[in-house]
Design a protein around this motif. Structure first.
Motif, PDB file in Angstrom:
ATOM      1  N   ASN A  32     -38.444  29.766 -14.528  1.00 14.77           N
ATOM      2  CA  ASN A  32     -37.875  30.917 -15.239  1.00 14.77           C
ATOM      3  C   ASN A  32     -38.989  31.611 -16.017  1.00 14.77           C
ATOM      4  N   THR A  33     -39.010  32.927 -15.972  1.00 18.86           N
ATOM      5  CA  THR A  33     -40.022  33.692 -16.696  1.00 18.86           C
ATOM      6  C   THR A  33     -39.352  34.790 -17.517  1.00 18.86           C
ATOM      7  N   THR A  34     -39.939  35.094 -18.663  1.00 27.36           N
ATOM      8  CA  THR A  34     -39.471  36.206 -19.494  1.00 27.36           C
ATOM      9  C   THR A  34     -40.679  36.932 -20.064  1.00 27.36           C
ATOM     10  N   SER A  35     -40.514  38.214 -20.303  1.00 25.01           N
ATOM     11  CA  SER A  35     -41.556  39.023 -20.918  1.00 25.01           C
ATOM     12  C   SER A  35     -40.885  40.082 -21.778  1.00 25.01           C
ATOM     13  N   ALA A  36     -41.348  40.224 -23.017  1.00 25.77           N
ATOM     14  CA  ALA A  36     -40.792  41.237 -23.904  1.00 25.77           C
ATOM     15  C   ALA A  36     -41.245  42.637 -23.493  1.00 25.77           C
ATOM     16  N   ASP A  37     -42.354  42.724 -22.779  1.00 28.70           N
ATOM     17  CA  ASP A  37     -42.871  44.022 -22.357  1.00 28.70           C
ATOM     18  C   ASP A  37     -43.452  43.904 -20.939  1.00 28.70           C
ATOM     19  N   PRO A  38     -42.637  44.163 -19.918  1.00 28.14           N
ATOM     20  CA  PRO A  38     -43.118  44.028 -18.537  1.00 28.14           C
ATOM     21  C   PRO A  38     -44.282  44.957 -18.183  1.00 28.14           C
ATOM     22  N   SER A  39     -44.522  46.000 -18.972  1.00 26.73           N
ATOM     23  CA  SER A  39     -45.672  46.863 -18.684  1.00 26.73           C
ATOM     24  C   SER A  39     -46.986  46.165 -19.048  1.00 26.73           C
ATOM     25  N   LYS A  40     -46.930  45.180 -19.949  1.00 28.38           N
ATOM     26  CA  LYS A  40     -48.130  44.433 -20.337  1.00 28.38           C
ATOM     27  C   LYS A  40     -48.247  43.099 -19.606  1.00 28.38           C
ATOM     28  N   PHE A  41     -47.111  42.497 -19.300  1.00 24.44           N
ATOM     29  CA  PHE A  41     -47.126  41.225 -18.591  1.00 24.44           C
ATOM     30  C   PHE A  41     -45.879  41.138 -17.727  1.00 24.44           C
ATOM     31  N   LYS A  42     -46.094  40.950 -16.438  1.00 24.31           N
ATOM     32  CA  LYS A  42     -44.971  40.804 -15.524  1.00 24.31           C
ATOM     33  C   LYS A  42     -45.237  39.602 -14.633  1.00 24.31           C
ATOM     34  N   MET A  43     -44.242  38.736 -14.519  1.00 26.54           N
ATOM     35  CA  MET A  43     -44.368  37.565 -13.665  1.00 26.54           C
ATOM     36  C   MET A  43     -43.093  37.415 -12.856  1.00 26.54           C
ATOM     37  N   ASP A  44     -43.246  37.418 -11.547  1.00 25.95           N
ATOM     38  CA  ASP A  44     -42.142  37.134 -10.641  1.00 25.95           C
ATOM     39  C   ASP A  44     -42.446  35.788 -10.007  1.00 25.95           C
ATOM     40  N   ALA A  45     -41.529  34.837 -10.162  1.00 25.17           N
ATOM     41  CA  ALA A  45     -41.766  33.485  -9.650  1.00 25.17           C
ATOM     42  C   ALA A  45     -40.525  32.981  -8.945  1.00 25.17           C
ATOM     43  N   GLU A  46     -40.745  32.229  -7.865  1.00 26.59           N
ATOM     44  CA  GLU A  46     -39.630  31.630  -7.141  1.00 26.59           C
ATOM     45  C   GLU A  46     -40.088  30.352  -6.442  1.00 26.59           C
ATOM     46  N   ILE A  47     -39.131  29.469  -6.248  1.00 26.84           N
ATOM     47  CA  ILE A  47     -39.375  28.256  -5.478  1.00 26.84           C
ATOM     48  C   ILE A  47     -39.051  28.590  -4.027  1.00 26.84           C
ATOM     49  N   VAL A  48     -39.979  28.294  -3.129  1.00 26.23           N
ATOM     50  CA  VAL A  48     -39.800  28.629  -1.719  1.00 26.23           C
ATOM     51  C   VAL A  48     -39.842  27.363  -0.864  1.00 26.23           C
ATOM     52  N   ARG A  49     -39.035  27.373   0.188  1.00 21.61           N
ATOM     53  CA  ARG A  49     -39.028  26.242   1.117  1.00 21.61           C
ATOM     54  C   ARG A  49     -40.227  26.368   2.048  1.00 21.61           C
ATOM     55  N   ILE A  50     -40.978  25.281   2.166  1.00 27.63           N
ATOM     56  CA  ILE A  50     -42.146  25.249   3.039  1.00 27.63           C
ATOM     57  C   ILE A  50     -41.811  24.507   4.331  1.00 27.63           C
ATOM     58  N   SER A  51     -41.109  23.406   4.188  1.00 27.13           N
ATOM     59  CA  SER A  51     -40.636  22.648   5.346  1.00 27.13           C
ATOM     60  C   SER A  51     -39.292  22.039   4.966  1.00 27.13           C
ATOM     61  N   ARG A  52     -38.788  21.196   5.839  1.00 26.16           N
ATOM     62  CA  ARG A  52     -37.483  20.585   5.565  1.00 26.16           C
ATOM     63  C   ARG A  52     -37.467  19.787   4.266  1.00 26.16           C
ATOM     64  N   THR A  53     -38.584  19.170   3.935  1.00 22.34           N
ATOM     65  CA  THR A  53     -38.625  18.306   2.755  1.00 22.34           C
ATOM     66  C   THR A  53     -39.554  18.809   1.661  1.00 22.34           C
ATOM     67  N   GLU A  54     -40.275  19.901   1.890  1.00 21.30           N
ATOM     68  CA  GLU A  54     -41.239  20.385   0.904  1.00 21.30           C
ATOM     69  C   GLU A  54     -40.864  21.756   0.371  1.00 21.30           C
ATOM     70  N   PHE A  55     -41.084  21.902  -0.931  1.00 26.36           N
ATOM     71  CA  PHE A  55     -40.894  23.182  -1.585  1.00 26.36           C
ATOM     72  C   PHE A  55     -42.171  23.530  -2.329  1.00 26.36           C
ATOM     73  N   GLY A  56     -42.457  24.793  -2.424  1.00 31.47           N
ATOM     74  CA  GLY A  56     -43.639  25.255  -3.141  1.00 31.47           C
ATOM     75  C   GLY A  56     -43.264  26.345  -4.116  1.00 31.47           C
ATOM     76  N   LEU A  57     -44.257  26.832  -4.796  1.00 31.52           N
ATOM     77  CA  LEU A  57     -44.062  27.845  -5.820  1.00 31.52           C
ATOM     78  C   LEU A  57     -44.819  29.102  -5.414  1.00 31.52           C
ATOM     79  N   SER A  58     -44.127  30.233  -5.425  1.00 37.76           N
ATOM     80  CA  SER A  58     -44.774  31.526  -5.192  1.00 37.76           C
ATOM     81  C   SER A  58     -44.621  32.360  -6.461  1.00 37.76           C
TER      82      SER A  58
END
Length: 185
Positions: free
Chosen positions: A33-59
């Protein structure tokens, strides 16, 4: 006779030595989870992604339009159950410090070692100062655990990154840690 004894001891201790010298835990990503009080100064989009049947990664995509200073820090919490009220502070926190001090103490040995393979992170000699408008991308990152402890208690862990200076921001990564039961695999 003595050489046979030494050979037997060596053969018996080799698997133990190999088991001791590697990380004895694995993790499962639970949430980010990410939050920013001012997205013009700091923006972060993050998600957990499936890599394989048993592995997940972070993008993660980060856009940085402010100067990182001593109000940026990270703390780690642990819980046996995962309940919010059960988390306790762990000793693996990063003290409040300037970004320059952070790059000297942690960046090369932890951040760069674990995330360079899946990101466009600057090399340690170019990590400070970061120019305004820096965009960092992390694609399907699986953290190998370089420079982390070999033994970690089972449970749920939260890593909380916060800044309260020019812009208030936070990023919370929650994961579940469990022992690796195949010691010789």
């Amino acid at each position: 006779m003595m050489s046979k004894l030494i050979a037997c001891v060596f053969v018996l201790l080799l698997p133990i030595d190999n088991a001791i010298c590697k990380r004895m835990w694995e993790y499962t990503l639970i949430s980010v989870n990410t939050t920013s009080a001012d997205p013009s100064k700091f923006k972060m989009d993050a998600e957990i992604v499936r890599i394989s049947r048993t592995e997940f990664g972070l993008s993660v995509n980060v856009v940085l339009n402010f100067v990182i200073d001593e109000t940026t820090f990270a703390v780690v919490y642990r819980s046996n159950t995962g309940n919010e009220e059960d988390y306790v502070l762990m000793p693996w926190s990063v003290a409040k410090q300037t970004y320059e001090e952070f790059t000297k103490a942690y960046y090369k040995n932890f951040v760069y070692k674990n995330l360079a393979h899946c990101s466009n992170l600057p090399t340690p000699d170019k990590a400070y100062p970061l120019p305004l408008g820096t965009v960092m991308k992390f694609e399907r990152c699986i953290i190998p655990g370089e420079s982390l402890p070999d033994y970690v208690p089972d449970g749920y862990y939260k890593t909380v990154f916060t800044a309260t200076g020019e812009v208030e921001l936070s990023a919370v990564l929650t994961l579940k840690v469990s022992k690796i039961t195949d010691l010789f695999g």
